[in-house]
Enzyme design. Structure first.
Site, PDB file in Angstrom:
ATOM      1  CE  LYS A 248     -15.908  -6.412  17.971  1.00 24.29           C
ATOM      2  NZ  LYS A 248     -16.687  -7.502  17.444  1.00 24.29           N
ATOM      3  NE  ARG A 249     -16.616   2.129  11.831  1.00 21.53           N
ATOM      4  CZ  ARG A 249     -16.830   3.373  12.210  1.00 21.53           C
ATOM      5  NH1 ARG A 249     -16.014   4.315  11.810  1.00 21.53           N
ATOM      6  NH2 ARG A 249     -17.845   3.693  12.972  1.00 21.53           N
TER       7      ARG A 249
END
Ligand code: GLU
Length: 483
Positions: A248-249
């Site tokens: 998700k980063r």
């Protein structure tokens, strides 16, 4: 490969999270392999973890595969509906003494494991339940102590040839007696996977490299059950540009968020196909038929692949360019409606006008949702001005010149790209100006932006009334001279 045996591959997602681009690539490579060999692509939902699986997540997976066009030939099969089959084979394994009952409480073992971990000691289950005496065993049975089933790992190394990674070897001492059936009677992943792959006649297991450590355990199960083994190919990891595992980063990792941004499924498939595999040439834009034709597991690079979003955007832009204007307009309509620029009915009413906008914007869109920020000015007077462009291109002289231009512009009739251009060039000559001295400020005043599609077509589509209104507004606000 034996040409006589049918290729049967599967995608076996666990519906416990969103549908990740990595899972989409795994599905795609299985599908491509099946289509290349005219085999079968099977969908199996690994939902034995009932607490973490959900109907919604299953639907997300089905929608994702459907969006990409990865049609499956069989399934979806659900592991939660196949528990009988797993029980049957556990009985076989108990009979041939490949497994044993374990009465240990998982929470006690977990405590031991944590304590060992703190002291930096390797911890393996010590087979204490294997060595129970018949009397001890009887006692536990009498007390009805819940039991799991553990596999008795034979004392010999496991070796196999991975199609992508070559020879893989694991020492027996590195493999713990793993649980194949939990205390609650549910199979673990390794057991269910092996039984399903066998019963579904899977010829090639193509999956993420994260599972490479499970493969030796699964091979031991194949041997203990006397099953024919499939071939294995473990796909490399997908990393972000910082070389860390895609997460998700790195922004969007859910497949559907790419659909929502306006990536085309054909572009996504093309991009994902090259994320680890190469056709052996520099060709990047490839039709699905070409990809199917040249796809092979041998051409998958074992090194990790890097997800290059710029390349995906570029590729998507190429696919957008190759659409017919009609098709593009159909795809863009929902975005126009979603941004509340216009209703669908109004768009249908002004079809030709909208088609012209689509044509003009087509080379400038990387994703369909770009339309929102890049073309707002076609639909509305309410947009932001690029302030630095305003101050860079406009001064007191510009104000005076635009005032004059504005008055003469009122006479342009009909108001189309040709007449606007003719008029602007004449106006420039008459006033001893260069055409660009007018083009730049007019563009900024009418669209708010420094760049964009051809000015004359743009003005035509914005319309005479709106053009005049915007030029007057800027002059009235005296913004042209101070930015
Ligand atoms: N259910 C596993 C996963 O979603 C796939 C296992 C496999 O392909 O063998 O990661």
């Amino acid at each position: 490969m034996n040409k006589l045996s049918e290729v049967r591959v599967r995608m076996a997602p666990s519906p416990t999270g969103f549908f990740h681009v990595g899972s989409a690539r795994t599905a795609l490579y299985n599908w491509l392999f099946a289509r290349h060999h005219k085999g079968k692509f099977i969908l199996r939902v690994e939902d034995t973890d009932v607490t973490r699986s959900s109907k919604e997540m299953i639907q997300v997976i089905l929608d994702g595969l459907t969006w990409l066009g990865l049609n499956w030939d069989e399934g979806p099969y659900f592991q939660s509906q196949r528990v009988q089959s797993y029980n049957y084979y556990v009985q076989q394994l108990l009979k041939n003494k490949s497994v044993y009952y374990c009465y240990c409480r998982p929470e006690d073992l977990e405590k031991e494991k944590q304590a060992a971990y703190k002291q930096k000691i390797d911890w393996h289950y010590d087979r204490r339940c294997l060595y129970l005496s018949p009397a001890e065993r009887e006692e536990k049975e009498k007390l009805n102590i819940p039991k799991a089933v553990r596999f008795l790992v034979p004392d010999k190394p496991v070796e196999y040839n991975d199609i992508i990674h070559g020879k893989v070897r694991r020492e027996a001492s590195d493999i713990e007696d793993f649980i194949i059936m939990r205390h609650n009677g549910m199979p673990t992943y390794n057991l269910a996977c092996v039984i399903d792959d066998y019963e579904m006649g899977i010829s090639h297991v193509i999956r993420a490299v994260e599972h490479i450590t499970n493969t030796p355990k699964q091979l031991l199960l194949y041997e203990a059950l006397g099953f024919k083994k499939p071939a294995f190919a473990h796909l490399p990891l997908i990393l972000g540009e910082d070389k860390k595992k895609l997460s998700k980063r790195h922004g969007a990792v859910s497949l559907m968020s790419y659909r929502d941004q306006g990536f085309l499924p054909e572009a996504m498939v093309n991009f994902l196909s090259l994320l680890g595999w190469s056709p052996g040439s520099d060709k990047e834009i490839m039709k699905i038929g070409e990809i199917i034709k040249s796809f092979s597991l041998e051409r998958i690079n074992p090194a990790n692949a890097v997800f290059d979003i710029k390349k995906l955007e570029w590729m998507n832009g190429q696919y957008i360019m190759n659409l017919s204007v009609e098709d593009l307009s159909e795809l863009l309509k929902p975005y126009v409606v979603k941004c509340k620029f216009m209703t669908k009915e109004d768009l249908d009413h002004r079809r030709d006008w909208f088609l012209k906008i689509c044509k003009l914007m087509q080379p400038r869109l990387r994703v369909l949702s770009d339309l929102e920020k890049r073309s707002r000015f076609f639909f509305s007077d309410d947009f932001d001005y690029d302030k630095s462009a305003l101050s860079k291109n406009c001064n007191q002289n510009t104000q005076t010149m635009i005032k004059k231009y504005l008055i003469s512009m009122e006479d342009i009739e009909p108001f189309n790209a040709d007449t606007i251009e003719q008029h602007l060039r004449n106006f420039a000559t008459e006033n001893n100006l260069k055409a660009r001295d007018i083009i730049h400020p007019v563009r900024i005043f009418v669209t708010g932006q420094e760049g964009g599609p051809g000015l004359f077509e743009t003005l035509e589509l914005v319309g005479k009334d709106a053009c005049l209104k915007r030029l007057k507004k800027i002059i009235a606000e005296d913004r042209g001279s101070d930015g």
